[in-house]
Write an enzyme that holds these catalytic residues in place. Structure first.
Site, PDB file in Angstrom:
ATOM      1  CG  ASP A  66      -4.982  -5.454  -3.402  1.00  0.00           C
ATOM      2  OD1 ASP A  66      -5.991  -5.005  -2.792  1.00  0.00           O
ATOM      3  OD2 ASP A  66      -3.847  -5.496  -2.891  1.00  0.00           O
TER       4      ASP A  66
ATOM      5  CB  CYS B 109      -2.620  -6.192   1.666  1.00  0.00           C
ATOM      6  SG  CYS B 109      -4.234  -6.456   0.952  1.00  0.00           S
TER       7      CYS B 109
ATOM      8  CG  HIS C 160      -6.932  -1.243  -1.227  1.00  0.00           C
ATOM      9  ND1 HIS C 160      -5.930  -1.586  -0.355  1.00  0.00           N
ATOM     10  CD2 HIS C 160      -7.299   0.015  -0.903  1.00  0.00           C
ATOM     11  CE1 HIS C 160      -5.707  -0.568   0.472  1.00  0.00           C
ATOM     12  NE2 HIS C 160      -6.521   0.413   0.167  1.00  0.00           N
TER      13      HIS C 160
ATOM     14  CG  ASP D  79      -2.058  -1.036   1.008  1.00  0.00           C
ATOM     15  OD1 ASP D  79      -2.322  -1.390  -0.158  1.00  0.00           O
ATOM     16  OD2 ASP D  79      -2.629  -1.493   2.008  1.00  0.00           O
TER      17      ASP D  79
END
Lengths: 677, 677
Positions: free
Chosen positions: B482, B659, B480, B359
């Site tokens: 992802d 992440c 996010h 991130d």
């Protein structure tokens, strides 16, 4: 084209589905089939259209079709619904031995939705133009046009309309671009569905959208009167504070007009393009955002600010009245009257002694298929005339734009005598049907020197439709391109001539006078308080000759640039007999040029009538040889030369007729959006 | 092509004139002829080439030719002079009866001047490329390339090289683009002439030019040593403070190298193009600026920042070490070792407990024919890991770029788990050989919601070569992209598959388990402190089913966008069995989604080895049914699934493997300048 939208269909359930006519729904049949399904069949009411991928071999879809891993059902609707859920489609799933395992039912409601603009630029908002979502230059181009709402409807306590979040007067709507939302469908949308208009954060800096307030449907007359007179009759739909807002769905066959207002001109950080979107939102559940299931987008380009060359028809002439320019004013009044135009005089309470009407502002216009109006570009020069453009010119259908610069960044080159525009030209096959802007700067190679301030240059370049040319004007004491060049209309060739000041042409006249026996004729004869010089004295002054060689050199440099950038031949240029002298700048570090006698190229061009600074040249048989030469050079083009005495009130103050006047002209017939870029 | 330069020629004078080989001089014969001239003739030495317009009928120009009003003499030089004034041309003027009236003589000195760059992008600075003055995309394109000098040569007390006005180390030159000034001519330029390099004010914000200090020609060894070690060996030529500077003319056949340094990436207000000019200046007189009589221009484009998709070969893997992630680290170390890559661990003193390596930063690179290096984009997220990109990654040949945003503008969507890039795709015939950037935002129709901050979005769009796609990710609690999508390499079709989280696929697995008699198998079995749920409980939870219908709806919306914007077919997509749950946001106003069990799509992709969050799904015969389904879906593509237990140290903290990791990858073989735009 809208790509198919994925639709989830659960077996053993009946789902209500919205479908926009012209778009498709994509059902992954396998994803929601009951376990062990091997076949399926499809049935629907007439207004539903569907296809199956891969295409099944069977002709009838009512009997079982083998279910593949990737079987897809594409569903569309051929027309808008009259009632909610008035169309139906069912899918039946079968097992190995064709026993029914489950059944999914869709109740379909179709609407037609189209956000419409005048994408074909004919002044009419056509229906659902296939090109409305993009912008293309040229006569075969497309895309709607927006004006910066830079005029003001108010005559008192003025404020640019674009600076107000309200539509103050009904007439203000005419400066905006109409955008229509056309819908067709049942009386109302199914529960929870809604229409939303939205823009991006970036575009919101440049555009606002208003709509007409819907009449109070309760029939409350007082309420409607209240709206009409005391409340906002045109509520703001989108702005920099509101990027997205619900808009009403009216039901049946309906059309709702929106008014789109441009807020800023193209600039370094804004290419002029704006997108407005209209989405149909589907509800999910309380606390969850609605999903956009259909989006229609229209694109606008903000109209550029366009300058008007000398070859365009004048509409109004502007000059200042000062305590000492009575004779000049009288001559101008007579010239303007003779030419048949309107003379506007800026009086002393407003100009406060600043007579340089050319320098404080530049007239231009903006143009859209639905509207066109003049727009004054206010210079960051900000002399004592600085309030004139805003307080006197800005008004209904007269726009205003300016660019603010730090005081330190502003020089004499920011006066708009240093901002001109050529007539239309073609250069190496490239057309400039609106001409090219011309500004003066320092040599690009200069380590010091004055320049036109960057914010104004950025603005000019960003307008794009009159691609600027930068000339070298810092060699002049005042530093404006209008001190050495102008354009006049001509009946032949490219429709104009470029006039250039030329010391060489000046010396030729003086040499001719001497050769013809007039060496003792005097420059400035009859002007009191002015040192008179004979032709011989001028020709014998080696210093002056050297200074003028330098000036000719500077002008030749610009001449080469102009020939190249405007595609001119020698025959398109006329060299005017003008001498210069060099004077030290204020710091006495460098020398810069001033006209030696009134700078005849600094003229006002009113159609075929030219108002030329009276040069007070040597006389032959009572006639000024310089005036005679000017007439000889220009009258063959059908031009009429009027020599105006600006000696005391302008020339001695370092300006001439052009510096002291301004002309608002008619717009081009050519439409800027027809440019090929 | 250089257009002819106007040259003033006075009769009865001898003038010295400089001429650049390849350019022409334009003499208006009539302008400077003696009065009453009717004819002229021209004579010159062999290296002078000239032509007369209009072309005279006579073959020999030594005998008188009629002088027309617009007679022009064009003069050029075929090669550089060895000595000043070594070529000559004379013009003789004649009267009516061919008597000589005057004679103008030119002494000509020719030089060759060429400012050169690698305009054909082969790594070599070729001589005088005809296209060097413009920039064109594509394999048949041209135009030089500049890197932003965003690395640092210093390992201690770091500072971006672009922020320093000095070349600190010799190695710094390798990050710059070589530009050569090639000249040929006499030993020195005639008195007062000089060469000047110059840039515009606008370009000066984005570029700097250095040169190698010329060795002290007096042979003073100490002075040269002093220069070498203590003084600037590479003086600054051009910068935002110096827009124009004289550069030496070396004489004879000479070549001087300059080093051009890019200072900033393309952005909303910078299209990436830069022009550098070299002019030959002619002296006039003291106190007057020199005139540029020849200008050569080269154009550069600043290389964009390029992201690397999962299909590119990894070079390094980054993870954080925290007090509680020992087991996770061990699994990662093993996976990375097995895959043959380097694992970099960010220790606790640096990460201060912030484990979200994905991130805080995004790896990318910049590329030019002469140099390529990785560049980290630092997120405005600025968690406790915020110093890591600058203090640990930035270094020699490792660049750094960031975009600062107001704290209020930064949301969870600014974390770079929300910034991904697709593998190369072709969409409706348009190639994206570097793929397309993917970010997550709120619905464009949302009246509230979180977004990726505008400065970062502007930066990403301005890079141009990986045109971004905006997905809807605000439906997720963390927000996010992802969390619901990734790409894995594949041997067939487009070379990759898009993996999407799919509650429908999840329910299909759970239903299959129940149908096969495993309704009592438990999710989270063996995890202490975690409430275990049976397959039946999950399937019977109507609320959960509703929440997952919503999630599937959100993912389907993105699925439709991805299919459209990446040109994907159903067969390019694999739906992974993942369930979500909705939780209220901090203000308890809205509900957003979190993965119900470890979010398997949030994986690390290392070539064919996938590191997947271990889902702890219901077991059948001792094997996790979710893992089995993942393997069934992916192993057919030659991919190897390793399930990593990230439950306590990542999943429970609302992130997963992806992440908590980051991968620097090799650059594309494809060169961005070969894109067709």
């Amino acid at each position: 084209m809208n790509h198919p939208r994925t639709l989830r269909v659960d077996y053993d359930q009946t789902a209500s589905v919205m479908c926009v006519v012209g778009s498709e729904l994509n059902v992954n049949l396998n994803r929601s089939a009951p376990p062990s399904s091997k076949f399926f069949s499809v049935k629907c009411t007439p207004s539903v259209q569907y296809s199956i991928i891969p295409t099944p071999l069977k002709e009838s879809h009512l009997s079982p079709i083998p279910l593949h891993g990737k079987s897809v059902l594409l569903i569309g609707m051929s027309r808008a619904s009259q009632h909610e859920n008035d169309s139906k489609l069912s899918i039946r799933y079968y097992g190995e031995s064709e026993e029914v395992l489950g059944r999914a039912v869709l109740h379909l409601t179709a609407v037609e939705i189209s956000l419409d603009v005048d994408a074909d630029r004919d002044g009419v908002v056509e229906k659902n133009n296939t090109n409305k979502g993009s912008w293309k230059w040229g006569p075969n181009g497309h895309g709607a046009i927006l004006l910066v709402n830079c005029d003001t409807e108010r005559k008192f306590r003025k404020k640019l309309d674009s600076e107000s979040e309200e539509v103050s007067e009904h007439s203000d709507l005419k400066d905006m671009t109409v955008m229509a939302l056309r819908t067709k469908g049942p009386a109302k949308l199914p529960e929870g569905y809604k229409l939303t208009m939205h823009i991006s954060q970036g575009d919101a800096e440049s555009v606002r959208v208003f709509k007409l307030r819907s009449p109070d449907t309760t029939g409350n007359i007082l309420k409607n009167l209240f709206y009409k007179y005391f409340e906002k009759a045109f509520p703001l739909v989108l702005s920099s504070k509101v990027l997205s807002q619900e808009v009403p769905y009216l039901g049946g066959t309906a059309e709702m007009n929106f008014y789109v207002e441009g807020l800023r001109f193209p600039d370094k950080d804004f290419n002029g393009l704006i997108r407005i979107n209209l989405s149909l939102l589907e509800p999910i559940s309380t606390g969850l955002p609605e999903t956009p299931i259909f989006t229609d987008t229209v694109v606008f380009r903000v109209a550029p600010w366009i300058m008007t060359p000398n070859t365009l028809q004048p509409s109004e002439v502007f000059v200042c009245s000062t305590s000492d320019n009575y004779r000049f004013l009288k001559s101008m009044r007579s010239l303007v009257a003779k030419s048949g135009y309107k003379l506007n005089i800026c009086h002393e309470y407003m100009n406060r002694g600043d007579r340089w009407m050319q320098d404080e502002l530049e007239f231009g216009y903006i143009d859209a298929p639905h509207k066109q109006f003049p727009v004054v570009l206010d210079s960051p020069r900000d002399g004592k005339l600085k309030d004139f453009p805003y307080s006197q010119l800005l008004g209904p259908d007269f726009g205003y734009v300016t660019r603010m610069a730090e005081e330190d960044d502003v020089s004499s080159l920011d006066s708009f005598g240093n901002l001109e525009v050529s007539p239309p030209v073609t250069v190496n096959g490239k057309d400039y049907p609106l001409g090219r802007i011309i500004i003066g700067v320092a040599f690009p190679t200069a380590t010091k020197g004055r320049n036109m301030t960057k914010v104004v240059q950025d603005f000019l370049w960003a307008q794009k439709v009159q691609e600027p040319i930068a000339l070298f004007s810092d060699w002049l004491y005042v530093g404006h391109v209008d001190e050495f060049m102008t354009f006049v209309p001509a009946p032949d060739r490219k429709g104009f001539r470029l006039l250039l000041a030329s010391p060489d042409a000046g010396y030729k006249v003086f040499r001719g006078l001497r050769n013809a026996g007039h060496g003792q004729a005097k420059l400035f004869e009859g002007l009191k308080d002015e040192e008179q010089k004979t032709v011989d004295e001028i020709l014998d002054d080696e210093g002056l000759r050297g200074e003028n060689n330098y000036v000719q050199h500077c002008i030749d440099w610009n001449r080469d640039v102009l020939k190249r950038e405007l595609g001119l031949d020698e025959d398109d240029i006329i060299d005017l007999p003008i001498l210069f002298k060099l004077v030290p700048d204020k710091k006495e570090e460098e020398f810069r040029a001033l006209a030696y006698y009134p700078d005849m190229v600094n003229m006002i061009v009113l159609g075929k009538n030219l108002g030329i600074p009276k040069p007070f040249g040597p006389k032959v048989n009572g006639r000024c040889a310089l005036e005679a030469e000017m007439c000889a050079l220009l009258e063959g083009l059908g031009l009429s030369c009027t020599f105006i005495n600006d000696f005391a009130s302008y020339h001695k103050l370092l300006g001439e007729v052009h510096c002291g006047s301004n002309v608002r002209r008619e717009a081009f017939d050519f439409k800027w959006w027809n440019l090929e870029m």
